[in-house]
Design a protein around this motif. Sequence first.
Motif, PDB file in Angstrom:
ATOM      1  N   UNK A  17      71.598  80.455  45.788  1.00 38.31           N
ATOM      2  CA  UNK A  17      70.454  80.997  45.039  1.00 38.31           C
ATOM      3  C   UNK A  17      69.534  81.780  45.976  1.00 38.31           C
ATOM      4  N   UNK A  18      69.236  81.200  47.135  1.00 32.96           N
ATOM      5  CA  UNK A  18      68.359  81.863  48.106  1.00 32.96           C
ATOM      6  C   UNK A  18      68.990  83.161  48.596  1.00 32.96           C
ATOM      7  N   UNK A  19      70.292  83.118  48.850  1.00 31.48           N
ATOM      8  CA  UNK A  19      71.052  84.285  49.307  1.00 31.48           C
ATOM      9  C   UNK A  19      70.866  85.440  48.323  1.00 31.48           C
ATOM     10  N   UNK A  34      60.640  80.470  43.285  1.00 35.25           N
ATOM     11  CA  UNK A  34      61.748  81.318  42.792  1.00 35.25           C
ATOM     12  C   UNK A  34      63.077  80.585  42.969  1.00 35.25           C
ATOM     13  N   UNK A  35      63.250  79.993  44.143  1.00 33.93           N
ATOM     14  CA  UNK A  35      64.500  79.285  44.458  1.00 33.93           C
ATOM     15  C   UNK A  35      64.649  78.059  43.554  1.00 33.93           C
ATOM     16  N   UNK A  36      63.531  77.309  43.401  1.00 33.43           N
ATOM     17  CA  UNK A  36      63.551  76.119  42.531  1.00 33.43           C
ATOM     18  C   UNK A  36      63.953  76.492  41.110  1.00 33.43           C
ATOM     19  N   UNK A  37      63.343  77.587  40.610  1.00 34.24           N
ATOM     20  CA  UNK A  37      63.620  78.041  39.243  1.00 34.24           C
ATOM     21  C   UNK A  37      65.065  78.451  39.060  1.00 34.24           C
ATOM     22  N   UNK A  38      65.603  79.138  40.058  1.00 34.35           N
ATOM     23  CA  UNK A  38      66.982  79.636  39.953  1.00 34.35           C
ATOM     24  C   UNK A  38      68.000  78.490  39.960  1.00 34.35           C
ATOM     25  N   UNK A  45      63.671  67.689  45.616  1.00 37.91           N
ATOM     26  CA  UNK A  45      65.111  67.849  45.885  1.00 37.91           C
ATOM     27  C   UNK A  45      65.345  68.929  46.927  1.00 37.91           C
ATOM     28  N   UNK A  46      64.579  70.036  46.788  1.00 44.50           N
ATOM     29  CA  UNK A  46      64.707  71.134  47.761  1.00 44.50           C
ATOM     30  C   UNK A  46      64.344  70.643  49.156  1.00 44.50           C
ATOM     31  N   UNK A  47      63.210  69.939  49.248  1.00 45.29           N
ATOM     32  CA  UNK A  47      62.738  69.496  50.558  1.00 45.29           C
ATOM     33  C   UNK A  47      63.570  68.349  51.140  1.00 45.29           C
ATOM     34  N   UNK A  48      64.370  67.734  50.288  1.00 46.82           N
ATOM     35  CA  UNK A  48      65.312  66.726  50.789  1.00 46.82           C
ATOM     36  C   UNK A  48      66.391  67.411  51.645  1.00 46.82           C
ATOM     37  N   UNK A  49      66.727  68.655  51.260  1.00 46.82           N
ATOM     38  CA  UNK A  49      67.785  69.395  51.960  1.00 46.82           C
ATOM     39  C   UNK A  49      67.238  70.346  53.022  1.00 46.82           C
ATOM     40  N   UNK A  50      66.094  70.967  52.749  1.00 49.47           N
ATOM     41  CA  UNK A  50      65.526  71.966  53.663  1.00 49.47           C
ATOM     42  C   UNK A  50      64.020  71.755  53.815  1.00 49.47           C
ATOM     43  N   UNK A  51      63.548  71.856  55.046  1.00 54.96           N
ATOM     44  CA  UNK A  51      62.120  71.635  55.314  1.00 54.96           C
ATOM     45  C   UNK A  51      61.245  72.798  54.840  1.00 54.96           C
ATOM     46  N   UNK A  52      61.808  74.006  54.838  1.00 58.41           N
ATOM     47  CA  UNK A  52      61.020  75.199  54.522  1.00 58.41           C
ATOM     48  C   UNK A  52      61.942  76.355  54.146  1.00 58.41           C
TER      49      UNK A  52
END
Length: 215
Positions: A17-19, A34-38, A45-52
């Motif tokens: 999604x970020x790509x 934007x990333x969360x929405x996509x 959940x996002x911050x569980x995988x990536x800090x930023x």
Amino acid sequence: MRVVKKAEERRNEILDAADELFAQKGFDGTSTNDILGKVGIARGTLYHHFKSKEDIMDALIDRYSDGLLDAAQVIAADKTIPVVERVIRVVMALNLSGGSSKEIMEHIHKPQNALMHQKIHKVIINGVPPILTGIIREGIEQGMFSTPFPYECMEMVVIYANTVFDDDMITLTNEERGSRILAFVCNVERLLGAASGSLMDVMQMFGGGDESSHE
């Protein structure tokens, strides 16, 4: 019913999604929302995988680097492709341009992201010469090349190509780039003890090399 996905699968979904978003809107123009929405996930959940968002970009760079080396290895291992053509195809496979990779390259070329730029250079400089060396050794066995230094030659080739044909390091006009490519191929022939014009003939099959892909 809540969909619980395996960590690796979810991580790749976020990266995909970020790509796509970075390619469309640019790194700075893309928000974590934007990333969360996509992807359709919660912030936690996002911050569980990536800090930023920067952490996501780092992971994308790792994925592109792995992709580059994988693509180069697949070409190198294909014995149906003639040796000289394989060498050129591997070098050309290193060209990151177009689509989301263009956004990644623009991002890492910003001064504040010099570390990311260095990271990709390090992956290429350490990972590609061994792949090319295997092909050169085949060429030596077949009597096409003659050098006691196959690895060192390939290291020189990769470092030169990765520096001179990097627009961030040296800005070239199309004419200058064409001249550099010509000189590069002629000198690689000499380094490898190849017959004069043998690499150049194969380059012509690709329309003179990777000039067009950098315009």
